[in-house]
Design an enzyme around this catalytic site. Structure first.
Site, PDB file in Angstrom:
ATOM      1  NE  ARG A  98      -5.012   3.619   3.899  1.00 17.76           N
ATOM      2  CZ  ARG A  98      -5.192   3.849   2.606  1.00 17.76           C
ATOM      3  NH1 ARG A  98      -4.632   4.909   2.026  1.00 17.76           N
ATOM      4  NH2 ARG A  98      -5.894   3.007   1.895  1.00 17.76           N
ATOM      5  CE  LYS A 117      -3.646  -0.365   2.552  1.00 19.06           C
ATOM      6  NZ  LYS A 117      -4.189  -0.604   3.899  1.00 19.06           N
ATOM      7  N   GLY A 163      -7.848  -6.154   4.263  1.00 15.34           N
ATOM      8  CA  GLY A 163      -8.710  -6.119   5.431  1.00 15.34           C
ATOM      9  C   GLY A 163      -8.274  -6.984   6.591  1.00 15.34           C
ATOM     10  CB  CYS A 222       3.667 -41.446  -9.814  1.00 15.99           C
ATOM     11  SG  CYS A 222       4.472 -42.742  -8.867  1.00 15.99           S
ATOM     12  NE  ARG A 255      -6.538  -4.432  -2.917  1.00 14.40           N
ATOM     13  CZ  ARG A 255      -7.166  -4.290  -1.753  1.00 14.40           C
ATOM     14  NH1 ARG A 255      -6.492  -3.954  -0.671  1.00 14.40           N
ATOM     15  NH2 ARG A 255      -8.448  -4.503  -1.650  1.00 14.40           N
ATOM     16  CG  HIS A 267     -13.011  -6.638   3.580  1.00 15.07           C
ATOM     17  ND1 HIS A 267     -13.072  -5.624   4.479  1.00 15.07           N
ATOM     18  CD2 HIS A 267     -11.845  -6.480   2.915  1.00 15.07           C
ATOM     19  CE1 HIS A 267     -11.990  -4.874   4.383  1.00 15.07           C
ATOM     20  NE2 HIS A 267     -11.232  -5.374   3.446  1.00 15.07           N
ATOM     21  CG  MET A 325      -2.690  -6.854   9.282  1.00 13.42           C
ATOM     22  SD  MET A 325      -0.998  -6.519   8.807  1.00 13.42           S
ATOM     23  CE  MET A 325      -1.164  -6.073   7.116  1.00 13.42           C
TER      24      MET A 325
HETATM   25  P1  ADP Z   1      -7.502  -2.045   3.916  1.00 11.01           P
HETATM   26  O1  ADP Z   1      -6.137  -2.552   3.764  1.00 11.01           O
HETATM   27  O2  ADP Z   1      -8.327  -2.866   4.818  1.00 11.01           O
HETATM   28  O3  ADP Z   1      -8.157  -1.728   2.611  1.00 11.01           O
HETATM   29  P2  ADP Z   1      -7.051   0.771   4.237  1.00 11.01           P
HETATM   30  O4  ADP Z   1      -5.792   1.188   4.861  1.00 11.01           O
HETATM   31  O5  ADP Z   1      -7.112   0.849   2.764  1.00 11.01           O
HETATM   32  O6  ADP Z   1      -7.383  -0.674   4.734  1.00 11.01           O
HETATM   33  O7  ADP Z   1      -8.196   1.641   4.876  1.00 11.01           O
HETATM   34  C1  ADP Z   1      -9.543   1.291   4.819  1.00 11.01           C
HETATM   35  C2  ADP Z   1     -10.373   2.449   4.273  1.00 11.01           C
HETATM   36  O8  ADP Z   1     -10.170   3.628   5.012  1.00 11.01           O
HETATM   37  C3  ADP Z   1      -9.980   2.808   2.872  1.00 11.01           C
HETATM   38  O9  ADP Z   1     -10.680   2.058   1.965  1.00 11.01           O
HETATM   39  C4  ADP Z   1     -10.342   4.257   2.763  1.00 11.01           C
HETATM   40  O10 ADP Z   1     -11.622   4.369   2.242  1.00 11.01           O
HETATM   41  C5  ADP Z   1     -10.307   4.758   4.175  1.00 11.01           C
HETATM   42  N1  ADP Z   1      -9.142   5.642   4.270  1.00 11.01           N
HETATM   43  C6  ADP Z   1      -7.849   5.290   4.410  1.00 11.01           C
HETATM   44  N2  ADP Z   1      -7.057   6.360   4.400  1.00 11.01           N
HETATM   45  C7  ADP Z   1      -7.850   7.431   4.236  1.00 11.01           C
HETATM   46  C8  ADP Z   1      -7.623   8.846   4.110  1.00 11.01           C
HETATM   47  N3  ADP Z   1      -6.398   9.367   4.148  1.00 11.01           N
HETATM   48  N4  ADP Z   1      -8.687   9.631   3.952  1.00 11.01           N
HETATM   49  C9  ADP Z   1      -9.925   9.118   3.895  1.00 11.01           C
HETATM   50  N5  ADP Z   1     -10.216   7.813   3.979  1.00 11.01           N
HETATM   51  C10 ADP Z   1      -9.182   6.971   4.160  1.00 11.01           C
HETATM   52 MG    MG Z   2      -7.725  -0.557   1.296  1.00 14.15          MG
END
Ligand code: ADP
Ligand code: MG
Ligand code: MG
Length: 868
Positions: A92, A22, A101, A822, A330, A446, A103
């Site tokens: 994140r 990410k 999803g 085999c 991704r 998810h 973590m």
């Molecule tokens: P996952 O790996 O479970 O997708 P993320 O780190 O992508 O977790 O975060 C989950 C959600 O949180 C993202 O899909 C996004 O919509 C929201 N999010 C993450 N960072 C931001 C941000 N800087 N501003 C607004 N929403 C955010």
């Molecule tokens: Mg995400």
């Protein structure tokens, strides 16, 4: 001292290992000039440091990230912890391999009582400010403080009921403020933003070991040692109002692979609402209708990203007050069908090479592609409709929780997991389910993403169902009650739910699939054969691309009703004459059966293994069966009883089997050899081209082989002389005892091929009885005493070492020996890679695994070349 903190403009997509997938992609998008809210990343090695120090952050880390934080503040023109002009962060997780999803992520970090008030003032949007604050408390308490998130949901429900409110949009700023007061009684929540940040970073590191993440890593063979990075990113707000919102989009359809932009969007919603699947989103075209400029930017961005990454992308984006922001990209998870179509299309579009295309499909995907579909002709009335989240057909007994799924599936019962939504905590239940059905959530929830990745049939967003966990019921719009334990069928391709067990058609094939397989054949060195005894299996195998039979187990040919008594009579014979009489009868069956195999495998090798199993497996066990048999073969029941007892072994797996039978009863082998060669003669006379290979099982030394070779040669020459014909044939041995592998140099002179029987070889190397491992192997896996089940994936360290030694030492002794495998491992991709590296000539596996093996063999060959 290695740098622990990177700004978004200091990395790129190749830094996955350091910054997590990410983080690396956030950097890449920043560099590409896309609108990414700025931020910084704490590296994965820092996560390892944290664990090594007993869950302690490195002492200098805070200083390091404060420097980065200052720069983010400058860039964003707002300040963390400043009530007048607050900057908020998302914190994140993200490992080097994608674990969607699994973590934790914390949003809106940096709010407290005073700052929430400041945010309300500055934005002139109190409702938004207090909604954000309550979301933050809830997430922080759940993730950092370990307070069950359900407690909070429960409070909201209670409040709504008491105040006549139904949806979140009915809630005013004052309502959210009241909720916040209640929330603060549930959690001891820190007001200092810097304390919040530090605790959040720790919590994200710790989320590497949440149970769901552990299960996910185990399922996907991801090492525990990788660790996660932490991205700290400025927040943007999709919940600001109706000119805001969040969405998830794919550059191509992740279910079908169709080359069409595909996405879902929620107005006035934070991104977490889309991902969590708690509201069912609209198709992204809705955004085009209401905000065409934003849609245009989104569309251009997705096209750019796919071209840049040369792979289908899964993107998260947010719109705040009409301004578009990218939050993630991704490589998108996809179904088997989609992965194959996308790979082939991208080669045709000139985006990737054939070799790259081969690496883009996983063997699991190929297998899922081969899965059954609900037969359109057999469909009954549909009781509910949802979104076709993951294709295929599934039938099972209804369960309502992941725990129940595991419980009921333990004895092999097929289950369909029915949930309002699935959270990543349900992963262990999803793993054992045949199908997954959820009331809420979209195609990008998810549940949908995870099911597609696992190749499990799933329907999401089935809004007409009303699910009641307490009563164990799901009620359809028409009032049909589906109870716990009821059998239902899901059509994940159409999104349809039906009652009962609906027939399924065998998995189909597609042109794309055939094209991909033809590329696999072009790019692989290993040949792929099948293990098969019946003409039907052999025909299926050939249709799926098998290049011969690597193992025909002759004992399986004697179990049929019309043969077993002759086999029993042979085993229970008291004199050689008597035995010969039965062997003559068995000869006819044997020859005819093998003739059929030669016909099906016309022009391809067929390896026939001499009789192998412990003889007592054929004999009756109960007194009734014994007396019945006694009548049928005309022997006193006492004799049968005595002989059965006599044949009983303490340890049959290590007993009277394999070539040991030939040593004691050479006439059995003579019969088999005559049958095999006579069948080859018959086949030749009928215009086929048979290539018999006679395989000696369970060899321990060269003297056995010499003795058997003599019997075999004599048998072959007799038949050929009598018919005055010549037939190509080979004689070889199975390599399935450690002693055979250790003495392979001596065996080499006497054989034309060696085929590793890795089931027995694993059993004897470990001293784990194949039939008894069930009692302890699960514990070994749980306690991590073994990395994986050695009967499923070859133990490369020890069993592999024996194989390697056998190959190297025998190859030096005689040129031209063919090597194969085999055992069950012949169809396991990781084991196939090993066999390729070892330079074996072929793998042999069950017919349905053949396409998987063809792809895996090609991947083994091109994978190394691509990464060089
Ligand atoms: P996952 O790996 O479970 O997708 P993320 O780190 O992508 O977790 O975060 C989950 C959600 O949180 C993202 O899909 C996004 O919509 C929201 N999010 C993450 N960072 C931001 C941000 N800087 N501003 C607004 N929403 C955010
Ligand atoms: Mg995400
Ligand atoms: Mg064996």
């Amino acid at each position: 001292m290695a740098k622990r903190v990177y700004l978004f403009n200091e990395g790129g997509k190749d830094d996955r290992e350091l910054l997590g997938g990410k983080g690396a992609n956030l950097c890449e998008m920043t560099t590409l000039g896309l609108p990414v809210p700025f931020g910084f990343i704490i590296t994965t090695p820092t996560c390892r440091e944290f664990f090594e120090a007993g869950n302690q952050l490195p002492s200098l880390l805070e200083q390091e990230y404060r420097v980065a934080l200052d720069l983010v503040e400058k860039k964003m023109g707002a300040r963390f912890g400043d009530p007048e002009n607050p900057l908020l962060f998302s914190v994140r997780s993200g490992a080097s391999v994608s674990m969607p999803g699994m973590m934790n992520t914390i949003l809106n970090l940096g709010l407290n009582d005073e700052i929430a008030e400041g945010l309300a003032k500055k934005t002139d949007n109190a409702r938004f400010a207090y909604d954000s604050y309550r979301r933050f408390i809830q997430m922080f308490a759940d993730v950092v403080l370990g307070v069950d998130g359900k407690l909070f949901e429960h409070e909201i429900e209670k409040y709504k009921a008491a105040h006549n409110k139904v949806l979140d949009v009915d809630m005013t700023a004052e309502d959210w403020q009241s909720i916040i007061v209640i929330y603060k009684t549930l959690a001891n929540f820190p007001q200092d933003p810097f304390v919040q940040l530090k605790l959040a970073v720790e919590a994200v590191f710790l989320s590497w070991y949440t149970p769901r993440a552990n299960v996910y890593r185990e399922m996907n063979n991801i090492p525990d040692t990788l660790g996660t990075a932490v991205s700290v990113q400025a927040m943007v707000f999709g919940n600001f109002g109706d000119d805001s919102g969040s969405g998830v989009a794919f550059t191509r359809n992740p279910s079908t692979g169709e080359h069409a932009f595909f996405g879902e969007y929620l107005f006035n919603a934070a991104g977490e609402d889309v991902v969590a699947g708690t509201r069912t989103p609209l198709p992204v075209e809705a955004l085009n209708e209401r905000m065409p400029e934003v849609y245009k930017e989104l569309y251009a961005t997705q096209a750019l990203l796919e071209k840049h990454y040369r792979d289908m992308q899964d993107m998260e984006f947010t719109v705040q007050q009409g301004k578009f922001y990218m939050l993630q990209t991704r490589s998108g998870k996809r179904t088997g069908r989609a992965s194959i179509k996308i790979a082939v299309d991208m080669v045709n579009e000139g985006l990737i090479t054939e070799s790259e295309a081969l690496m883009r499909v996983s063997p699991e995907h190929v297998e899922a592609f081969l899965h059954p579909m609900v037969d359109p002709a057999a469909k009954t009335s549909i009781v509910a409709n949802g979104l076709p989240a993951s294709p295929g057909g599934a039938t099972g007994s209804v369960v309502f929780s992941a725990e129940e799924a595991v419980e009921v599936a333990r004895d092999g019962t097929a289950v369909v997991l029915v949930r309002r939504e699935t959270t990543p905590e349900d992963i262990h239940g999803m793993k054992v389910a045949e199908g997954i059905l959820t009331e809420l959530g979209g195609m990008t929830s998810h549940a949908a993403v995870v099911a597609r990745g696992m190749g499990v049939c799933a329907i999401t967003g089935c809004g007409s169902l009303t699910i009641n966990y307490q009563q164990g019921t799901a009620v359809t719009a028409e009032g049909v009650v589906i109870k716990r334990g009821d059998i239902i069928t899901l059509d994940g391709t159409a999104g349809e739910v039906m009652l009962g067990d609906i027939p399924k058609t065998e998995a189909s094939s597609s042109d794309d699939f055939q094209i991909l397989l033809s590329w696999a054949d072009k790019h692989r060195k290993l040949k792929v054969r099948a293990n098969a005894e019946t003409p039907e299996d052999a025909a299926k195998a050939r249709e799926l691309g098998a290049e011969g039979i690597g193992l025909c187990r002759t004992e399986h040919m004697f179990f049929a009703a019309d043969r077993i008594d002759k086999m029993r009579g042979m085993i229970l014979s008291e004199t050689k004459e008597e035995r010969l009489k039965y062997l003559d009868m068995l000869f006819e069956f044997q020859r005819d059966d093998i003739l059929e195999l030669f016909k099906v495998m016309d022009g391809l090798p067929v390896t026939v293994r001499l009789l192998d199993p412990p003889l007592h497996e054929f004999l009756p066990h109960t007194p009734e069966e014994m007396s019945a048999l006694a009548k049928r073969i005309g022997k006193p029941v006492e004799t049968i009883k005595a002989m059965t007892e006599n044949l009983h072994e303490v340890n049959p797996m290590l007993g009277f089997r394999g070539c040991r039978l030939s040593v004691v009863y050479p006439e059995i082998t003579e019969m088999q050899v005559r049958a095999i060669i006579s069948a080859a003669v018959d086949a030749t006379e009928q215009g086929y081209r048979p290539f018999p290979e006679i395989m000696i099982p369970l060899v321990v030394n060269v003297r056995e082989i010499r003795m058997l070779n003599e019997i075999i040669d004599k048998g072959i020459q007799e038949v050929l002389k009598e018919k005055a014909i010549s037939i190509p044939y080979k004689v070889g041995t199975m390599m399935e005892t450690p002693r055979a592998c250790l003495g392979a140099d001596r065996l080499a002179g006497e054989v034309e091929f060696m085929s590793f029987g890795t089931n027995d070889l694993t059993q004897m190397t470990y001293g784990f009885s194949r039939d008894d491992v069930g009692k302890f192997l699960p514990q070994y896996l749980d306690k991590k005493l073994v990395e994986s089940d050695p009967f499923v994936s070859l133990d490369q360290r020890a069993v592999g070492k024996l194989m390697e030694m056998a190959v190297t030492e025998s190859r030096g002794r005689k040129k031209g020996i063919k090597y194969g495998i085999c055992g069950e491992h012949g169809g396991d991709p990781r084991s196939i890679q090993f066999c390729h590296d070892l330079g074996l000539d072929y793998v042999s596996c069950s017919p349905f695994r053949v396409p998987v093996a063809r792809i895996a063999a090609a991947q083994a060959n091109v994978g190394g070349a691509l990464s060089d």
